[in-house]
Scaffold this active site. Structure first.
Site, mmCIF file in Angstrom:
data_model
loop_
_atom_site.group_PDB
_atom_site.id
_atom_site.type_symbol
_atom_site.label_atom_id
_atom_site.label_comp_id
_atom_site.label_asym_id
_atom_site.label_seq_id
_atom_site.Cartn_x
_atom_site.Cartn_y
_atom_site.Cartn_z
ATOM 1 N N GLY A 321 0.837 -1.206 0.000
ATOM 2 C CA GLY A 321 0.000 0.000 0.000
ATOM 3 C C GLY A 321 0.867 1.248 0.000
ATOM 4 O O GLY A 321 0.568 2.232 -0.684
ATOM 5 N N TRP A 324 2.384 1.625 -3.420
ATOM 6 C CA TRP A 324 1.388 2.082 -4.401
ATOM 7 C C TRP A 324 1.411 3.606 -4.521
ATOM 8 O O TRP A 324 1.185 4.164 -5.593
ATOM 9 C CB TRP A 324 -0.008 1.613 -3.959
ATOM 10 C CG TRP A 324 -1.130 2.127 -4.822
ATOM 11 C CD1 TRP A 324 -1.626 1.543 -5.944
ATOM 12 C CD2 TRP A 324 -1.882 3.332 -4.643
ATOM 13 N NE1 TRP A 324 -2.640 2.311 -6.469
ATOM 14 C CE2 TRP A 324 -2.814 3.413 -5.694
ATOM 15 C CE3 TRP A 324 -1.851 4.349 -3.694
ATOM 16 C CZ2 TRP A 324 -3.711 4.473 -5.825
ATOM 17 C CZ3 TRP A 324 -2.743 5.398 -3.822
ATOM 18 C CH2 TRP A 324 -3.659 5.453 -4.880
ATOM 19 N N HIS A 325 1.721 4.279 -3.396
ATOM 20 C CA HIS A 325 1.711 5.744 -3.413
ATOM 21 C C HIS A 325 2.854 6.333 -4.227
ATOM 22 O O HIS A 325 2.790 7.488 -4.637
ATOM 23 C CB HIS A 325 1.767 6.299 -1.987
ATOM 24 C CG HIS A 325 0.454 6.175 -1.272
ATOM 25 N ND1 HIS A 325 0.071 5.007 -0.652
ATOM 26 C CD2 HIS A 325 -0.566 7.048 -1.113
ATOM 27 C CE1 HIS A 325 -1.129 5.189 -0.131
ATOM 28 N NE2 HIS A 325 -1.549 6.401 -0.405
ATOM 29 N N GLY A 326 3.900 5.579 -4.434
ATOM 30 C CA GLY A 326 4.988 6.124 -5.245
ATOM 31 C C GLY A 326 6.236 5.280 -5.162
ATOM 32 O O GLY A 326 6.418 4.487 -4.236
ATOM 33 N N PHE A 466 0.250 9.997 -7.457
ATOM 34 C CA PHE A 466 0.201 8.571 -7.117
ATOM 35 C C PHE A 466 -0.567 7.832 -8.183
ATOM 36 O O PHE A 466 -0.402 6.804 -8.559
ATOM 37 C CB PHE A 466 -0.463 8.361 -5.762
ATOM 38 C CG PHE A 466 0.126 9.199 -4.663
ATOM 39 C CD1 PHE A 466 1.492 9.459 -4.645
ATOM 40 C CD2 PHE A 466 -0.656 9.754 -3.681
ATOM 41 C CE1 PHE A 466 2.046 10.251 -3.650
ATOM 42 C CE2 PHE A 466 -0.113 10.530 -2.681
ATOM 43 C CZ PHE A 466 1.235 10.786 -2.664
#
Lengths: 466, 371
Positions: A321, A324-326, A466
């Protein structure tokens, strides 16, 4: 095209007017599809091809999966969908990151490797529409929904402009039936939809960009220069900025969809008054946390394989997770912190259940959760670990703050108090109690605030990256 | 706790709408907003503010594109604030028979822009450069002008011309042309808090026109302190107290200026050679380049004369480059102009100065009228 831009204002006015002129049915859907593609093309027209490719592939694969009887073939088709979508995401989002880490790895064993220059721009919204699209093929594979939707309807599900670039990550199971039988927005829905768009824009333009972002930016850009209350203001400032930025975006998305008659789920529910971290993740970026729960945590085994496996699954889910943001180890660190919080909370709840009951425990837990969430935002915002250390070190040294920093602190305290008061009440319930005068005053406040905050440097929504 | 019940709402297909009317509060709010904006605009108009465009790298890029598209018909202006403030583009167009293109960039060296147009074979028009002595010490080109040049190149290289930034810039520009709340690049908040109702609001003495030309009305500013401030900044003094009786401030500034040493640019010769190469390249394709030393007055002139003695800078520059040039002190008609802030002309003098300058240039046989 940002929701808080002049071009979007014109775009929405044109699309909404045309939509209202057309009869309910296919014409409206086609208009929204064309408008959504134009909305996406405003960023980088060639990347529309990626969106089209992903859409057509998943639509086709879902149909094949649905028709196929053999379990092996169905699984193989799902794997094709997963590989295709995740490869696109991986290439565009993590290619450069992977190359640089590979370079670092080789350097540790004495091999000098210079990766090629990576001049590829990340297609905006790829993380969001990939996840939305994947939810469809996976749900079809699980036989939770039928793959009987038309290509045009499916394309509109993936590309519908209110959610396309930064969510909420809508589920096929929720939106496809609405697209199949297009709803007609009532005057009430349009009025309320526009009202929450105004609230969202106020959150973004006034609270996030004008009041909080300058405080957070100053502290994170020169972490060694701010101490005590000023450093605290920077940390709280970013916690507020990211909430009002993304929360504001989500409200805009929900309100815009409502103007066309479509219902999107809530994406935030008073997250800064969460009672613990499992509760926080039921309130923060709900469409992502539920996606990760349904398509990652539960397939990994969830809490079914014993305590150790559950902890492993929680950590893995939060690490991914974070990623996933970067493409940055700082996001992974943020994910790791939240994974550790969840594991610790789970253990403590099991061992000391009595400590989590009663009003005092509730208050302590809420304050503790907010504090630790704010601390976790430090690696999320900081470019490197050095900045995190400098910022935390600055917190220990006593120092005052200037007016805008005090204002950021007060604003955040008010935000926490507001979340506390409304944590079990939906916005709609609160709004229903407002008198016409209060409604008018609040909408006017939002409109005037957005107007007064206009004209400066327009910041993109944080979650666009993102 | 409701939060745990709500998690299943991810599959929601309808949203609850709060009871009661929403359209009327929304309509009343919009009316109130429009009334508020009109009041703000009216208050700003009462204080003499007027809408104007805001300069930006995108606007510069549009002008830079015109410099290429106009070919021989273009009269390109390169330089900084004097090129922007002292020349009237309409008068310049009438006198030269060409189409003026304003590529000046406030507070910047002309070198990056001259280098950019020299390297672009599609720029074949005439070029007037605002000569700056300080540019001869500029070797890094690390000025804001570089960002403008980069933006223009980025836009030139765009394969697809339809893009969000261009549309947004056009709409923002349109808004700025008609609303006083956005004058000079300020936003409505600044306009409300520091302009509309503040008796001590700084008047809007500087206006940018859509062509990027700028006009200054020095009758609106507090003199002579604006002049002293300009003189101090020009001389590089950031520690001079500009309060007190005008005579005392002037004496203090004058004393400091007398103590200024002549600038020493080790790279003068190399830079002059680079500039000469740029000029030759433009001339080789039929273009023409004329360097102009714009007027300055009082303490600003004194400081420049001390730091950049004419013999060591302007005369040497002309000799090293062989470039065409006009120094305002060599043209009697140009020496009559006074710069109210010591550095720039008032808007009332622009047209007269532009005619005098074009006459001086054509008297030397340069920039003949384009047919």
């Amino acid at each position: 095209m940002l929701f808080n831009s002049l071009s979007f204002l014109v775009f929405f006015a044109v699309v909404f007017s045309l939509h209202q002129c057309l009869p309910v049915g296919t014409g409206r859907k086609l208009l929204l599809l064309v408008a959504s593609y134009a909305f996406y093309a405003a960023w980088n027209p060639p990347y529309l091809l990626i969106l089209l490719f992903s859409t057509m592939l998943d639509w086709l694969l879902a149909r094949l999966i649905w028709r196929e009887r053999g379990a092996g073939k169905r699984r193989a088709l799902l794997v094709v969908s997963l590989i295709a979508n995740l490869s696109l995401l991986g290439f565009f989002k993590y290619g450069d990151f992977a190359l640089h880490n590979f370079q670092g790895l080789l350097a540790t064993v004495g091999v000098a490797y210079v990766p090629p220059a990576w001049n590829i721009v990340l297609p905006v919204g790829i993380s969001f529409y990939t996840f939305a699209s994947l939810s469809y093929t996976i749900d079809v594979y699980r036989r939770e929904i039928e793959a009987d939707t038309s290509l045009a309807d499916y394309a509109l599900f993936v590309a519908f402009f209110p959610h396309l670039v930064a969510g909420p990550i809508v589920r096929a199971r929720a939106l496809l039936p609405q697209i199949a039988h297009p709803p007609k927005a009532t005057a009430q829905q349009i009025g309320w939809g526009l009202t929450i768009v105004m609230i969202g824009l106020f959150f973004k333009s006034v609270l996030a960009d004008t009041l909080l972002a300058p405080v957070a930016d100053a502290v994170y850009d020169a972490p060694g220069s701010y101490h005590g209350v000023a450093a605290l203001a920077g940390i709280l400032g970013f916690a507020g900025q990211i909430y009002f930025d993304f929360g504001g975006y989500s409200l805009c998305a929900i309100g815009l969809a409502l103007c066309f008659g479509y219902a999107f789920p809530d994406n935030f529910r008073a997250p800064y008054a969460a009672r613990g971290f499992s509760d926080f993740w039921r309130r923060w970026h709900i469409s992502l946390s539920t996606w990760l729960r349904d398509y990652l945590y539960i397939p990994l085994g969830g809490s079914r394989g014993g305590e150790l496996a559950t902890r492993r699954n929680l950590m893995l889910t939060m690490l991914l997770g974070g990623l996933w943001h970067g493409a940055s180890w700082m996001f992974v660190t943020w994910g790791a912190l939240h994974g550790a919080y969840l594991v610790a909370e789970r253990s403590l709840r099991a061992r000391f259940p009595m400590c989590f009951e009663g009003k005092t425990a509730d208050a302590v837990l809420t304050v503790l959760t907010f504090t630790l969430v704010c601390l976790a935002w430090i690696p999320f915002r900081a470019p490197d670990l050095w900045t995190c250390v400098a910022l935390l070190d600055g917190l220990r040294q006593p120092a005052g703050a200037v007016a805008n920093q005090w204002m950021a602190i007060v604003l955040m305290l008010c935000t926490v108090a507001w979340h506390w008061r409304t944590r079990d009440i939906a916005l709609e319930e609160v709004a229903a109690a407002w008198s016409p005068a209060v409604r008018t005053s609040l909408i006017t406040l939002c409109l005037v605030g957005v107007f007064l905050a206009s004209g400066g440097d327009d910041r993109a929504f944080i979650y666009f990256q993102f | 706790m409701r939060s745990s019940i709500f998690s299943s709402d991810i599959y929601t297909r309808s949203r609850a709408i709060p009871a009661g009317a929403w359209q009327r509060p929304l309509a009343v709010s919009v009316v109130l907003l429009i009334a508020g904006i009109l009041m703000l605009e009216s208050a700003l108009a009462g204080r003499g503010f007027r809408p104007n465009v805001v300069d930006s790298s995108q606007r510069w890029a549009q002008e830079r594109k015109r410099a290429s598209e106009l070919g021989h018909r273009a009269l390109v202006l390169v330089g900084a604030s004097r090129a922007l403030l002292d020349l009237d583009l309409t008068a310049l167009g009438e006198d030269s028979g060409r189409v003026p293109v304003q590529l000046g960039i406030d507070g910047n060296s002309y070198l990056p822009v001259l280098a950019d147009i020299a390297a672009d074979d599609s720029v074949t028009g005439a070029v007037i450069v605002e000569y700056q002595d300080s540019a001869l010490g500029d070797t890094a080109f690390d000025a804001q002008a570089q960002d403008f040049v980069r933006e223009a190149r980025r836009e030139r290289n765009l394969t697809v011309k339809f893009n969000f930034l261009a549309i947004e810039a056009t709409l923002a520009s349109f808004r700025q042309r008609f609303m006083r709340s956005y004058a000079d690049g300020a936003g409505p908040f600044v306009a409300l808090t520091t302009r509309a109702f503040s008796p001590r609001a700084t008047p809007q003495y500087l206006v940018t026109l859509p062509s990027r030309e700028r006009s200054a009305d020095y009758s609106l500013v507090s003199m002579p302190y604006t002049y002293y401030d300009r003189a101090a900044r020009n001389a590089g003094f950031d520690d001079v107290a500009l309060r007190g009786a005008p005579r005392d401030v002037e004496s203090a500034l004058s004393l400091r200026i007398r103590g200024l040493a002549s600038a020493n640019f080790p790279d003068f010769k190399d830079n002059a050679a680079r500039i000469a190469t740029m000029v030759r390249r433009i001339e080789a394709r039929g273009g023409e380049v004329v360097f102009v030393v714009f007027p300055r007055s009082g303490l600003v002139w004194e400081a420049d004369a001390k730091r950049y003695p004419r013999a060591d800078f302007w005369d040497r520059f002309r000799m090293e480059t062989g470039a065409k040039g006009v120094h305002y002190l060599d043209v009697p008609a140009l020496t009559t102009f006074q710069c109210p802030d010591g550095s720039h002309l008032d808007k009332r003098d622009k047209v007269r100065f532009t005619h005098a300058l074009t006459r001086a240039i054509s008297d030397d046989g340069w920039l003949r009228r384009s047919s």
